[in-house]
Design a protein around this motif. Structure first.
Motif, PDB file in Angstrom:
ATOM      1  N   THR A  87      -4.385   0.671   1.001  1.00  0.00           N
ATOM      2  CA  THR A  87      -4.731  -0.088  -0.219  1.00  0.00           C
ATOM      3  C   THR A  87      -3.829  -1.236  -0.378  1.00  0.00           C
ATOM      4  N   THR A  88      -4.652  -2.325  -1.063  1.00  0.00           N
ATOM      5  CA  THR A  88      -4.097  -3.563  -0.911  1.00  0.00           C
ATOM      6  C   THR A  88      -3.781  -4.325  -2.245  1.00  0.00           C
ATOM      7  N   ARG A  90      -1.775  -5.201  -5.650  1.00  0.00           N
ATOM      8  CA  ARG A  90      -0.511  -6.000  -5.828  1.00  0.00           C
ATOM      9  C   ARG A  90       0.524  -5.203  -6.306  1.00  0.00           C
ATOM     10  N   GLY A  92       0.932  -2.094  -5.296  1.00  0.00           N
ATOM     11  CA  GLY A  92       1.676  -1.388  -3.822  1.00  0.00           C
ATOM     12  C   GLY A  92       0.445  -0.491  -3.312  1.00  0.00           C
ATOM     13  N   ARG A  93       0.974   0.232  -2.400  1.00  0.00           N
ATOM     14  CA  ARG A  93       0.154   1.126  -1.693  1.00  0.00           C
ATOM     15  C   ARG A  93      -0.174   2.515  -2.213  1.00  0.00           C
ATOM     16  N   ALA A 206       3.565  -4.171  -2.086  1.00  0.00           N
ATOM     17  CA  ALA A 206       2.239  -4.292  -1.723  1.00  0.00           C
ATOM     18  C   ALA A 206       2.177  -4.988  -0.153  1.00  0.00           C
ATOM     19  N   ARG A 212      -2.517  -6.832   5.964  1.00  0.00           N
ATOM     20  CA  ARG A 212      -3.665  -6.026   5.515  1.00  0.00           C
ATOM     21  C   ARG A 212      -4.323  -5.545   6.580  1.00  0.00           C
TER      22      ARG A 212
END
Length: 434
Positions: A87-88, A90, A92-93, A206, A212
């Motif tokens: 997950t990208t 902003r 966070g994941r 993030a 990424r």
């Protein structure tokens, strides 16, 4: 002179600062809501609902629904964990999956509240398992994301207490609300409300642009779930040992109600209350031991000795049930199992976070580990039934009503003891963790 603000910590870097107490409190509340969402239905509501749909076929309905849910759990936890790692956003994941899991879990519980046939009931429960396992994958991964290695035993112990409180709370809500629909609705509300504090203070990080993942590829995604035992032997041994210990526990607890009725001779109307007494003893002992030994493990820097001996203590509970076959033996076994599993839950969690293959795949790897928690619940009923059938076919007695020794349950609990002991001993094959 002007100072330069420190660069923000990378999402993939090992944490070095202890998270504040408010964050620990928030993740604890989230875990309580999460486990209440799982166990309110499992302990009470699904069984009541199956009986309401068809009293004559309630066992079959419950077995089908729980079996489908267990399969969904085994698949969804590592899959959604892998999506969390990628997950990208902003924010966070982990946070998006915690929020999505809580909302989806609440909606699925509300679907169960109106289910009046097996199909809708199964869809609702599979929805609960899918969404709450997405949430569980993210919550579990946020610990190694945020907590330094030297504090993970303590935090693991706190989360073990949260799990126990969640199980008791979910069961209590389901029992106290007075109706199946109300039980599901209140459980859904508790899940959402208890997740809110974490949503406002998740401390989630993030991924930076250079962190990424590569463009999504289904082939690579699927292959990523295979973690080579040759390249990561400690991860493989951690998975095997957790599977064996959990299988031993599942074999011990699966037929506890029938053990009380058919072996000890407890009246059917009283057996439910006796199970609750044993569960309460088990829960209290877990809460009394898990944090203390988690802190002790952190301070000593050692994990394997705690995991090994806690597994042995838990295994002794099965041995006591095998040979004792009395109510005092069952009470003593509940104490031993609480001590063993309380210590094991906190320290083994800390150990596992230290053998993950990499920070970029934490949630996926922990999801793979979670299969070792969920799979025993799927296979244990078949193993237990096979053991009892083989003993009976060989002329051994299983159901005695408290009048004589049960060979069938002795063999079953002896098998649980041996499996748990094997899992405990094999912990020493892990080389990278002291």
């Amino acid at each position: 002179m002007t100072g330069t603000a420190p660069a923000p910590r990378s999402a993939l870097a090992e944490p070095t600062d202890n998270p504040p107490g408010r964050w620990v409190a928030a993740i604890t509340l989230t875990s309580i809501g999460l486990w209440a969402g799982f166990f309110g239905p499992i302990q009470v509501l699904l069984a009541q609902q199956a009986e309401e749909i068809s009293a004559d076929h309630k066992k079959t309905i419950l077995a089908v629904v729980l079996g489908l849910g267990a399969f969904v759990s085994v698949v969804c936890n590592p899959v959604f964990g892998a999506f969390s790692d990628r997950t990208t956003l902003r924010v966070g994941r982990r946070l998006p999956w915690v929020i999505g899991g809580a909302v989806g879990g609440a909606l699925s519980l509300l679907l169960l509240a109106v289910a009046d046939n097996v199909v809708v009931m199964a869809l609702g429960w599979c929805g609960v398992q899918a969404t709450l396992n997405a949430m569980l994958a993210a919550v579990t991964a946020t610990v190694p994301d945020q907590v330094p290695v030297a504090r993970r035993g303590r935090v693991g112990g706190i989360l073990a207490v949260a799990q126990t409180v969640g199980v008791v709370a979910g069961t209590g809500i389901a029992s106290a609300t007075g109706s199946i629909a109300a039980g599901y609705a209140v459980t859904a509300a508790a899940l959402v409300v208890l997740t809110v504090p974490y949503c406002f203070d998740s401390r989630d990080l993030a991924l930076a642009p250079d962190e990424r993942p590569a463009p999504f590829d289904w082939g690579g995604f699927v292959r990523g779930f295979w973690i080579s035992p040759r390249e990561h032997p400690d991860f493989a041994w951690a998975w095997i040992t957790r599977f064996l210990v959990n299988l031993g526990n599942a074999l011990s607890l699966l037929y506890l109600l029938y053990y009380l009725q058919d072996v000890i001779g407890v009246d059917k109307d009283e057996a439910d209350d006796r199970v609750f007494v044993l569960t309460a003893i088990y829960a209290v002992v877990i809460m009394a031991t898990t944090v203390v030994f988690g802190i002790w493990s952190d301070r000593s820097g050692r994990r394997k000795v705690f995991v090994t001996w806690s597994g042995v203590v838990g295994a002794l509970a099965s041995l006591l049930l095998a040979v004792g076959q009395s109510w005092p033996a069952a009470v003593a076994a509940a104490v031993l199992l609480g001590v063993g599993y309380g210590i094991y839950t906190s320290v083994d969690f800390a150990l596992i976070t230290q053998v993950l293959s990499g920070a970029e795949d934490r949630a996926k790897d922990l999801g793979v580990i979670n299969i070792a928690n969920a799979l025993p619940q799927v296979v244990a009923p078949f193993i237990a039934a096979l053991i009892l059938l083989v003993v009976e076919a060989a002329g051994g007695v299983t159901e005695t009503g408290g009048d004589r020794f049960s060979v069938g349950y002795c063999v079953l609990y002896a098998a649980a003891f041996l499996v748990a002991i094997l899992g405990s001993v094999l912990v020493h094959r892990i080389r990278s963790v002291p």
